[in-house]
Enzyme design. Structure first.
Site, short mmCIF file in Angstrom:
data_model
loop_
_atom_site.label_atom_id
_atom_site.label_comp_id
_atom_site.label_asym_id
_atom_site.label_seq_id
_atom_site.Cartn_x
_atom_site.Cartn_y
_atom_site.Cartn_z
N SER A 1 0.75 -1.37 0.07
CA SER A 1 -0.60 -0.06 0.20
C SER A 1 0.86 1.21 0.05
CB SER A 1 -1.06 0.35 1.08
OG SER A 1 -1.75 0.98 0.92
N ASP B 1 -9.75 -4.52 -5.43
CA ASP B 1 -8.91 -3.78 -4.54
C ASP B 1 -8.56 -2.34 -5.51
OD1 ASP B 1 -7.15 -2.00 -3.39
OD2 ASP B 1 -5.18 -3.28 -3.59
N HIS C 1 -7.97 -5.24 -0.65
CA HIS C 1 -6.27 -4.56 -0.08
C HIS C 1 -5.82 -4.80 0.65
CE1 HIS C 1 -4.08 -1.18 -0.76
NE2 HIS C 1 -4.03 -0.47 0.26
#
Length: 418
Positions: A263, A360, A392
């Site tokens: 991320s 995601d 995600h």
């Protein structure tokens, strides 16, 4: 005589307040502060401090000196030192409207809230854990401070194959410099989730890991995290080369250094690889590979099947503005690498692995990054690993799950490929 003067002064102040009753709350607040210090001066001269500390909104504390009476007869009997910055941080003293502590300036739920007083409230409860030998994997870990003033530290991980061996044997392992996710505003290298994830990854991939604890927004807007990450990369390589950190010196392979992150951490890892490609120092920063796990990239216009709803795109843009303090737009290469082809062309590593998840929001950006890297003229190898029907960074909360184990196996194979 003194009492008459005090009563007369207080009566005058009460009259003045009544006459200004229609004034704004700001003037009332300022006047109240003035009255407080005036009465404080009259009634308690012997307890006047050298200074007070006032906290301007979201700024560094500053000292405001208070004039003392010159008459030695009224000097304090006990000299008091001004409160230090350290003591201020423990008990902040802020002459601010108390209502501002509850008035929101920006709501970045479910991660963080910023109030107009400068107070930051992190919403999720993220437990921190201490390092040591992990009973599940046998991996050992310890914490090392890199820059105490900035608060930048790392948690080092050593695979069980290296534990108990003579340091003189110097069995070398690949080095993974890892940056945690958390939207640039939450999480830590010391959190329960990342500690567990790194223990499992180090065990499966048989690597030495350097998990970086960087500064977070909004207290430290980007590019602070980028600068911390770059500092950690150079620190790790220096210690692999010549120490003095014993784990890295004995077991870190300087020729097999990888950058990785999930991320926001993937975004940070990309920035470090860009800096490696631009590095012109004599020793140079040599990076073997880059691992971007569900990386945080975005842009003004949708790519692929990305949602085009205005409210969604506006929200992402506002969140980005929040974490970087408005210093970089939503199409800045830091968040949209496709806008700087030269940077991609000179990416400072030999191989790249990008992992994406089917459900995601950032999936399309990850795939676009791979395509852009291939078309940029970059001379390295890039590959994609996709996990269908997952959200995600699903692998962080459950690294032992079936799908997470497969993805981790792909990461380990990427690192150990000759």
């Amino acid at each position: 005589m003194v009492l008459r003067r005090q009563i007369k002064f207080k009566s005058s102040m009460d009259k003045l307040i009544r006459e200004l009753s229609s004034f704004s709350i700001f003037i009332k607040t300022a006047l109240s502060i003035l009255i407080f210090f005036s009465l404080f001066y009259i009634f308690s001269k012997d307890s006047i401090p050298d200074s007070v500390i006032i906290l301007p909104l979201r700024q560094i504390p500053i000292k405001i000196p208070i004039d003392k009476p010159k008459n030695k007869q009224h000097s304090p009997q006990i000299k008091r030192k001004s409160p230090s910055i350290e003591s201020f941080r423990e008990k902040p003293f802020s002459i601010v409207d108390p209502k501002l502590n509850d008035e929101l300036e920006y709501d970045f739920s479910p991660y963080v809230k910023l109030y107009k007083s400068g107070r930051v409230e992190r919403l999720p409860d993220i437990p921190l854990v201490t390092p040591g030998i992990d009973p599940l994997t046998g991996v050992n870990s310890k914490d090392v401070k890199i820059d105490e003033a900035k608060g930048v530290s790392v948690r080092l991980y050593l695979p069980k194959q290296a534990i108990g061996t003579d340091l003189k044997q110097r069995r070398k392992f690949p080095v993974l410099i890892y940056f945690h996710g958390g939207a640039f505003v939450i999480e830590s290298a010391f959190s329960k989730f990342y500690h567990h994830y790194l223990n499992v990854l180090v065990s499966k991939a048989e690597v030495v890991a350097v998990s970086v604890d960087y500064r977070l927004a909004p207290e430290h807007h980007l590019p602070a995290a980028y600068e911390d990450a770059w500092m950690a990369v150079k620190w790790a390589l220096s210690n692999c080369r010549s120490g003095p950190e014993p784990w890295l010196l004995a077991h870190g392979d300087i020729d097999r250094v990888f950058l990785g992150g999930d991320s926001a951490g993937g975004n940070i890892a990309h920035d470090a690889a860009i800096r490696a490609g631009m590095d012109q120092s004599e020793s140079g920063v040599k990076i073997k590979g880059l691992i971007l796990s569900n990386p945080y990239f975005w842009g003004k216009d949708p790519v692929g099947t990305e949602p085009g709803d205005k409210w969604i795109r506006d929200t992402f843009e506002k969140n980005w503005k929040f974490v970087c303090g408005g210093l970089m737009g939503i199409d800045h290469p830091a968040v949209n690498p496709l806008t700087w082809i030269e940077g991609l062309r000179n990416l400072g590593c030999e191989r790249v692995l990008v992992t994406v998840s089917g459900r995601d929001f950032f999936r399309e950006r990850g795939l676009a990054y791979v395509k852009g890297l291939k078309n940029s003229g970059w001379s390295g190898e890039v590959e994609v690993y996709e996990t269908k029907d997952e959200i995600h960074v699903y692998f962080i909360s459950d690294p032992l799950g079936k799908k997470a184990a497969k993805e981790m196996q792909a990461v380990g194979a990427f690192i150990n490929r000759l």
